[in-house]
Design an enzyme around this catalytic site. Structure first.
Site, PDB file in Angstrom:
ATOM      1  N   ASP A 285      31.168  81.096 -18.541  1.00 42.25           N
ATOM      2  CA  ASP A 285      31.620  79.936 -17.761  1.00 42.25           C
ATOM      3  C   ASP A 285      30.847  79.925 -16.441  1.00 42.25           C
ATOM      4  O   ASP A 285      30.972  80.843 -15.628  1.00 42.25           O
ATOM      5  CB  ASP A 285      33.140  80.065 -17.520  1.00 42.25           C
ATOM      6  CG  ASP A 285      33.732  78.793 -16.954  1.00 42.25           C
ATOM      7  OD1 ASP A 285      32.963  77.906 -16.554  1.00 42.25           O
ATOM      8  OD2 ASP A 285      34.978  78.701 -16.906  1.00 42.25           O
TER       9      ASP A 285
ATOM     10  N   GLU B  79      30.079  75.693 -20.278  1.00 45.08           N
ATOM     11  CA  GLU B  79      30.814  76.762 -20.961  1.00 45.08           C
ATOM     12  C   GLU B  79      30.270  76.951 -22.375  1.00 45.08           C
ATOM     13  O   GLU B  79      30.055  75.971 -23.083  1.00 45.08           O
ATOM     14  CB  GLU B  79      32.292  76.409 -21.111  1.00 45.08           C
ATOM     15  CG  GLU B  79      33.101  76.425 -19.838  1.00 45.08           C
ATOM     16  CD  GLU B  79      34.481  75.849 -20.078  1.00 45.08           C
ATOM     17  OE1 GLU B  79      35.463  76.569 -19.919  1.00 45.08           O
ATOM     18  OE2 GLU B  79      34.557  74.662 -20.453  1.00 45.08           O
TER      19      GLU B  79
END
Lengths: 82, 412
Positions: free
Chosen positions: B10, B104
């Site tokens: 992330d 992500e």
């Protein structure tokens, strides 16, 4: 600090080496501006045109310069000067 | 069965970090990225977050909270291309890389982690490479399932690395408040409803009766229980599988909310042109057309129709999408966002062009595409698109999956 869109063709001094493109200087407003650091690069595509974008730091500011791989033109896209 | 090792990469304050990377003068400063012509913050740097600046806030609110904040106009192309460079690094560790959103990615390293040492070593190496080759920080969560990996990444932010081993999952979830599960399968409303049932932690959710959960949440009751147990899982798709096209779509947030039917029609046509062009590029035709619409009060609606024939013609798609609009929605409120997608796809082998009417359309479309490919997008366009252009056309929409486009445009 604010970014200004320019979109002017510029004369550029560049080294093509090791599969990379390194901008050394460019001329804008009759001034030769030496590049201190190339900070990032990315691609875009417009129609069949592949355009390579560079963000660079030079004396007095931040600049974005693009290189059109179809017509080999260098364009000063954006400027942010203190 | 072999225990899976899943990573979630992330990127930290992604859009703002890319801007700080490009322009080092912005480093260490409160920066917020906002979209073209919009006054809403899409991402704020951690320095700005300290002042309470959050995604979704207006620029006015952000400036009030953090007077020195620097507002930067976002550049989606820059972010997408940087994402692709990150994907290249991730693919050196496994081919099972699932792009979850623009910032992500899930990785399944079960079969490859031994090549690099341990799972933690893989995490460290990915962080090092993203930092040295791109110049950005990311947070990495490692767990036996996607949900646990996502939770771990969330807990390790910013610039962290956290591994939750299978044997520690129960302990980790036991006292974890439900709020922490938001974004990993449990929304705000579900969390509220669960609290009313006396369920306040992930551990309590895992131990709750499935009958009770099913009674209140239907089939999702089973999924909720599995989330609470840390067992809810779905396989990480391979990067190549991401490229198998299931639907082609585009959505755009308008530069300003509008109830002008001419503008809406023109925007819709522009979206359909984009969708159809991509369909032709991928050589697919589809027969289910979906219209997505968000009103200015953020209420979002979706309606679809299925045609009797397959099409990749922009006007056909537009005609049906507009029919959906007229029949089901109308102008109850000002419109904020419009989206069109075509699914139920097949490979377009030219069968529909056997009919004469389609032949003419095909020839016209081929010529139009050739001109636009050669001289740039929208060189040749329907005259009515000028209305959308005058209203503030959105030029940039990169060729990534429809879901990713939707996600990043929601952010921009």
């Amino acid at each position: 600090m604010s970014v200004t869109n320019i979109g002017e063709k510029v004369k550029t001094g560049v080294i093509f080496t090791k599969g990379g493109i390194f901008i050394k200087w460019f001329e804008w407003k009759e001034k030769k501006i030496e590049i201190k650091k190339m900070t990032h690069r990315w691609w875009t595509q417009e129609g069949q045109n592949k355009i390579l974008h560079f963000s660079v730091i030079a004396d007095g500011g931040y600049y974005e310069i693009s290189y059109n791989l179809t017509n080999f033109e260098w364009v000063l896209e954006k400027v942010e000067v203190d | 069965m072999q225990n899976k090792i899943i990573l979630l990469i992330d990127m930290d304050a992604y859009f703002a970090s890319v801007e700080q990377l490009c322009n080092p003068c912005l480093k260490g400063k409160a920066v917020a990225v906002c979209g073209d012509g919009r006054t809403v913050i899409t991402t704020a740097s951690y320095e700005a977050r300290k002042y309470g600046v959050k995604t979704g806030m207006t620029v006015y609110q952000a400036k009030k909270m953090c007077p020195g904040i620097i507002i930067v106009k976002g550049d989606l192309n820059k972010y997408i291309d940087t994402s692709l460079s990150i994907h290249k690094i991730l693919l050196d560790f496994t081919e099972k890389v699932e792009v979850f959103s623009i910032d992500e990615c899930f990785l399944d390293i079960t079969d490859s982690y031994l090549l690099f040492g341990s799972a933690l070593d893989v995490g460290k190496k990915i962080k090092q490479r993203i930092k040295s080759e791109i110049g950005l920080n990311c947070s990495i969560g490692i767990g036996p399932t996607k949900t646990v990996a996502k939770l771990a990444a969330k807990m390790s932010k910013p610039d962290g690395l956290l591994e939750i081993k299978k044997e520690d999952v129960e302990k980790f979830l036991k006292n974890l408040p439900l709020e922490k599960l938001q974004g990993v399968g449990i929304g705000e409303k579900t969390a509220e409803k669960l609290k009313m049932l006396g369920i306040k932690t992930a551990g309590e959710l895992g131990n709750a009766s499935e009958m009770l959960l099913k009674a209140h949440f239907g089939i999702n009751g089973h999924i909720l229980k599995r989330i609470g147990q840390g067992l809810y899982d779905s396989p990480v798709k391979s990067y190549l599988a991401n490229e198998i096209i299931k639907s082609v779509g585009h959505s755009h947030t308008l530069p300003e909310d509008t109830d002008d039917i001419k503008v809406i029609k023109s925007y819709l046509l522009m979206l359909c042109e984009k969708v159809a062009k991509r369909m032709r590029k991928y050589r697919v035709a589809g027969k289910t057309i979906t219209l997505i619409l968000r009103y200015s009060n953020f209420k979002t609606f979706m309606k679809r129709c299925t045609l009797k024939y397959y099409t990749s013609e922009s006007y056909e798609i537009f005609k049906n999408a507009f029919e959906i609009f007229e029949k089901n929605f109308g102008l109850k409120n000002k419109i904020r966002m419009l989206g069109v997608s075509v699914s139920n796809l097949i490979t377009d082998d030219g069968f529909q062009y056997l009919l004469d009417t389609f032949q003419k359309k095909k020839k016209f479309t081929e010529v139009k595409d050739k001109i636009n490919d050669r001289y740039g997008e929208w060189t040749l366009k329907p005259a009515s698109l000028i209305i959308a252009e005058k209203f503030g056309i959105v030029k940039k929409c990169a060729m990534i999956g429809a879901r990713q486009i939707k996600k990043c445009e929601e952010k921009i």
